[in-house]
Design an enzyme around this catalytic site. Structure first.
Site, PDB file in Angstrom:
ATOM      1  CE  LYS A 175     -11.517  -3.436   2.024  1.00 34.55           C
ATOM      2  NZ  LYS A 175     -10.918  -3.719   1.426  1.00 34.55           N
ATOM      3  CG  ASP A 197      -2.274  -1.059   0.972  1.00 33.77           C
ATOM      4  OD1 ASP A 197      -2.288  -1.594  -0.049  1.00 33.77           O
ATOM      5  OD2 ASP A 197      -3.032  -0.885   2.252  1.00 33.77           O
ATOM      6  CG  LEU A 203     -15.184  -0.799  -1.560  1.00 35.07           C
ATOM      7  CD1 LEU A 203     -14.904  -1.580  -0.433  1.00 35.07           C
ATOM      8  CD2 LEU A 203     -16.524  -0.667  -0.784  1.00 35.07           C
ATOM      9  CB  CYS A 252      18.938 -31.596  32.720  1.00 34.99           C
ATOM     10  SG  CYS A 252      17.707 -33.024  31.321  1.00 34.99           S
TER      11      CYS A 252
HETATM   12  S1  IVH Z   1     -18.436  -3.654  -0.961  1.00 33.51           S
HETATM   13  C1  IVH Z   1     -19.150  -1.485  -4.786  1.00 33.51           C
HETATM   14  N1  IVH Z   1     -18.400  -5.230   1.505  1.00 33.51           N
HETATM   15  O1  IVH Z   1     -12.998  -5.235  -0.445  1.00 33.51           O
HETATM   16  C2  IVH Z   1     -18.583  -1.621  -3.834  1.00 33.51           C
HETATM   17  N2  IVH Z   1     -16.549  -5.250  -0.648  1.00 33.51           N
HETATM   18  O2  IVH Z   1     -11.071  -3.298  -1.711  1.00 33.51           O
HETATM   19  C3  IVH Z   1     -17.985  -3.558  -4.296  1.00 33.51           C
HETATM   20  N3  IVH Z   1     -14.378  -6.728   0.601  1.00 33.51           N
HETATM   21  O3  IVH Z   1     -13.900  -5.698  -3.599  1.00 33.51           O
HETATM   22  C4  IVH Z   1     -17.443  -4.071  -1.986  1.00 33.51           C
HETATM   23  N4  IVH Z   1     -15.069  -6.981   2.474  1.00 33.51           N
HETATM   24  O4  IVH Z   1     -13.119  -7.267  -2.328  1.00 33.51           O
HETATM   25  C5  IVH Z   1     -17.319  -4.587   0.067  1.00 33.51           C
HETATM   26  N5  IVH Z   1     -18.169  -6.264   3.557  1.00 33.51           N
HETATM   27  C6  IVH Z   1     -16.988  -5.335   2.124  1.00 33.51           C
HETATM   28  C7  IVH Z   1     -16.436  -6.308   1.571  1.00 33.51           C
HETATM   29  C8  IVH Z   1     -15.473  -5.857   0.713  1.00 33.51           C
HETATM   30  C9  IVH Z   1     -14.017  -7.320   1.540  1.00 33.51           C
HETATM   31  C10 IVH Z   1     -13.441  -6.575  -1.004  1.00 33.51           C
HETATM   32  C11 IVH Z   1     -14.030  -6.459  -1.539  1.00 33.51           C
HETATM   33  C12 IVH Z   1     -13.684  -5.391  -2.491  1.00 33.51           C
HETATM   34  C13 IVH Z   1     -12.894  -4.982  -2.270  1.00 33.51           C
HETATM   35  C14 IVH Z   1     -12.220  -3.697  -2.161  1.00 33.51           C
END
Ligand code: IVH
Length: 683
Positions: free
Chosen positions: A121, A43, A88, A418
């Site tokens: 997430k 990142d 996201l 030991c």
């Molecule tokens: S929503 C249009 N919800 O994070 C929105 N994504 O960085 C679509 N991910 O590609 C994603 N947990 O693979 C969403 N609770 C969650 C998530 C999630 C993991 C991942 C997903 C996405 C990535 C984005």
């Protein structure tokens, strides 16, 4: 730290090199599922590349990973996504969350009236699961967002994604596939058995597993949905909010973010969201799988629609990233410790590295077989991460970062303490002296005198060591025949000798479960010792029991029974000495006559779990004493919440167990409520 943040990119050559590095790292990640970069380091590199591109837009390379779904190198397949699978945007702080909230408010004309859905997430790989008439027909990876790889070969190996729904639904369910910590450990066992490289962490393992087609073995993964879209123009989804659609998906038998320990909550305001993010970050170390943040979504679809999308991510959702829970560091050396049962265990000494607020410097290496199977060497770069356990984990070396300077980990030839012989017959090595003998003696006596066993207050390691050196003590029974003079010599004070004598006298009256536990028999900890004492009532009955009758004891794995029986027999002379010294050999409250050993009481028939710190009327009770109390009151104690749990006693700082109990609708009692319930049994 071995992985400093990448330096700012000041010239074109370093920009080019950084792009090459980023592309190679993500190609490795999507290829073998193994990367030389930790998430946080990757990142940071990407942020430096983005900053350079902002400053020098004319230099931007066409293949730059910036702004591309999957960094532009995710395997792109030929299956078109019905609706793009997007990424996201990220925020990292409360201020940034507020800013995101303000930009959303601008788009929808005020704060989200429908509230915000807040969910974990999940740290795995995104897939779309297509169900037609209730049957799982296709799995598609995210790819570049517009097209993804066909991953249908993985159908049937993913927990939470049934091949057949109860309902004839036609719908595309989207979510994350991951390896739970337990699945990850299992995966590495399987891979070791097949001479395959072990995965260095769960996330890398997921990517590799999903893509693999022709493996001679199957690795199970887990799915949680976080979204759903229509398929074949069928209007299956009826909810008008994210929360409702997730409930609809869950009702089909598919796991969703709402089914995780963290769950899906809706918050009315961003302040509530911030508080929930902080709560989730506290739950994180206890979760059975990795999360790298919290996702916040405008819950109402109408508001989502008004907010709309940027090119690669929605305006209505944001990822609140939590600090990295893993980092790369170096394995400096391995130390070998001898446990109370004579177990010789290797611990990795690491170059200290900060992970999510704490400095990690050690990690468990489990046993020599683990060292052999992981192929780890001194000087290797390893990924270290925190789990629910106290001791952090490392799994496998990042082989691509080897310099050639690494040296093999030398396994001990003799017991490191030991210098006696080692019993190497099992996966774990032990000092051949074993418990109560050889070099396991000091730790085993310390254990015997400990608070949850004989509770001989004041008898610490220094005095035990002196008593061993003087030859006054050679086993646990000798503690009970010590004279005032012997104790005074060891403690170098007559006053201390007197108080130790009084403590030892008191210890003679400990219930059988504690006396038995103090024997330090392998595979019988506190819980099992209580079960054994309640089952047999007297030491005599325990000694008379053969493996078969021992196996009848609740929670005692049948496979361990013969070894336990053999060890009890070996300890015969020690037990005789304990009896001769006047040590109690019965379990109060247990009724041996009818073999039914459960006490009657307010908790009869109830399974109770305790979590968090105890205060008020229960402040003096540690976990073992709480469990004793539960059992005295007729209940059974357990350490994990399940459907069978009747009551959860939630103390201060209760975390994932509380969340799980709430989810399962388990009865939850405060410390005070519980204390009232068992008041007659509190001393
Ligand atoms: S929503 C249009 N919800 O994070 C929105 N994504 O960085 C679509 N991910 O590609 C994603 N947990 O693979 C969403 N609770 C969650 C998530 C999630 C993991 C991942 C997903 C996405 C990535 C984005």
């Amino acid at each position: 730290m071995t992985t400093p943040a990448p330096a700012p990119l000041t010239d074109r050559a370093s920009y080019e090199a950084a792009v090459d590095t980023a592309l190679a790292a993500s190609a490795a990640y999507y290829g073998e599922g193994d990367t030389t970069y930790s998430d946080a380091r990757f990142d940071a590199l990407v942020r430096e590349i983005a900053a350079y591109e902002d400053a020098f837009p004319g230099h931007v390379r066409a293949d730059s990973p910036i702004g591309k779904v999957g960094g532009g190198v995710a395997p792109v397949g030929d299956v078109a996504h019905t609706v793009p699978m997007l990424s996201l945007g990220n925020v990292f702080s409360a201020e940034e969350l507020t800013k995101w909230g303000a930009s959303l408010a601008r788009r929808i004309g005020g704060p989200a009236a429908g509230g915000y859905a807040v969910e974990p997430k999940l740290d795995g790989a995104a897939i779309a699961a297509r169900y037609r008439k209730g049957r799982l027909v296709q799995l598609v990876g995210r790819g570049d967002g517009a097209h993804g790889e066909d991953l249908s070969h993985a159908i049937g190996t993913i927990v939470g994604l049934p091949e057949q729904l109860d309902n004839e639904a036609t719908v595309e369910i989207r979510g994350e596939v991951l390896l739970t910590q337990a699945q990850f450990e299992k995966a590495n066992e399987i891979r070791t058995a097949h001479n395959a490289k072990v995965f260095s962490n769960p996330r890398n393992g997921t990517a590799g597993t999903l893509r693999a087609k022709d493996r001679p073995y199957v690795i199970e993964t887990t799915f949680f949905a976080y979204g759903a879209v229509g398929l074949d123009s069928v209007d299956f989804l009826v909810g008008d909010t994210h929360e409702k659609v997730m409930a609809q998906v869950q009702a089909l038998g598919v796991q969703t973010t709402a089914s995780t320990e963290v769950g899906l909550r809706t918050c009315k305001t961003l302040e509530e969201v911030q508080a929930r993010v902080e709560e989730i970050s506290r739950l994180r170390p206890g979760l059975p799988f990795g999360i790298d943040g919290v996702v916040i979504k405008a819950d109402s679809f109408a508001e989502q629609e008004t907010a709309g999308f940027a090119t690669r991510h929605p305006h209505w959702a944001i990822a609140y990233k939590l600090p990295a829970s893993e980092a790369q560091t170096k394995l400096l050396r391995v130390v070998w410790n001898v446990g109370r049962t004579g177990n010789i265990a290797p611990t990795a000494v690491l170059e200290p590295v900060e992970v999510d607020g704490s400095v990690l410097a050690r990690a468990t290496l489990h046993n020599p077989a683990f060292i052999r199977d992981s192929g780890m060497m001194i000087g290797d770069t390893v990924m270290v991460w925190k789990t629910g356990d106290v001791i952090p984990r490392i799994e496998a070396p990042v082989v691509d970062l080897r310099t050639g300077e690494e040296t093999p980990i030398v396994l001990p030839e003799v017991c490191p303490k030991c210098e006696g012989p080692i019993n190497k017959s099992g996966e774990r090595w032990e000092c051949a002296g074993g418990a109560g003998g050889g070099c396991g003696l000091l730790p085993s006596l310390k254990y015997a005198a400990g608070r949850d066993q004989l509770d001989i207050d004041g008898l610490g390691v220094t005095y035990i060591e002196a008593l061993l050196d003087s030859g006054d003590v050679a086993d646990v029974a000798d503690l009970f025949t010590l004279t005032r003079e012997q104790l005074a010599k060891a403690a170098r004070s007559e006053k201390r000798a007197d108080s130790l004598l009084a403590e030892i006298e008191k210890a003679k009256a400990q219930p059988l479960n504690r006396v038995f536990c103090a024997l330090g028999i392998k595979n019988t900890g506190r819980t099992l010792s209580r079960e054994i004492a309640r089952h047999f009532h007297t030491m005599e009955a325990i000694r008379a029991a053969d493996a078969e009758s021992l196996a009848q004891v609740n929670k005692l794995p049948g496979a361990n029974a013969p070894k336990i029986a053999a060890r009890i027999a070996e300890l015969g002379p020690v037990i005789d000495k304990l009896v001769a010294a006047g040590v109690n050999m019965t379990e109060p409250g247990a009724d041996a006559a009818d073999g039914e050993t459960k006490a009657e009481g307010p908790l009869s028939g109830l399974a109770v779990v305790v979590t968090g710190g105890m205060h008020g009327p229960l402040a003096h009770l540690n976990r073992n004493a709480m469990n004793e109390l539960i059992e005295k009151a007729g209940g059974t104690s357990s350490s994990s919440v399940s459907k069978k749990t009747s009551i959860l006693v939630a103390g201060e700082g209760a975390g994932s167990k509380l969340a799980k109990a709430q989810q399962l609708d388990t009865k939850i009692l405060s410390e005070q409520q519980f204390a009232d319930l068992v008041a007659d049994y509190l001393t």
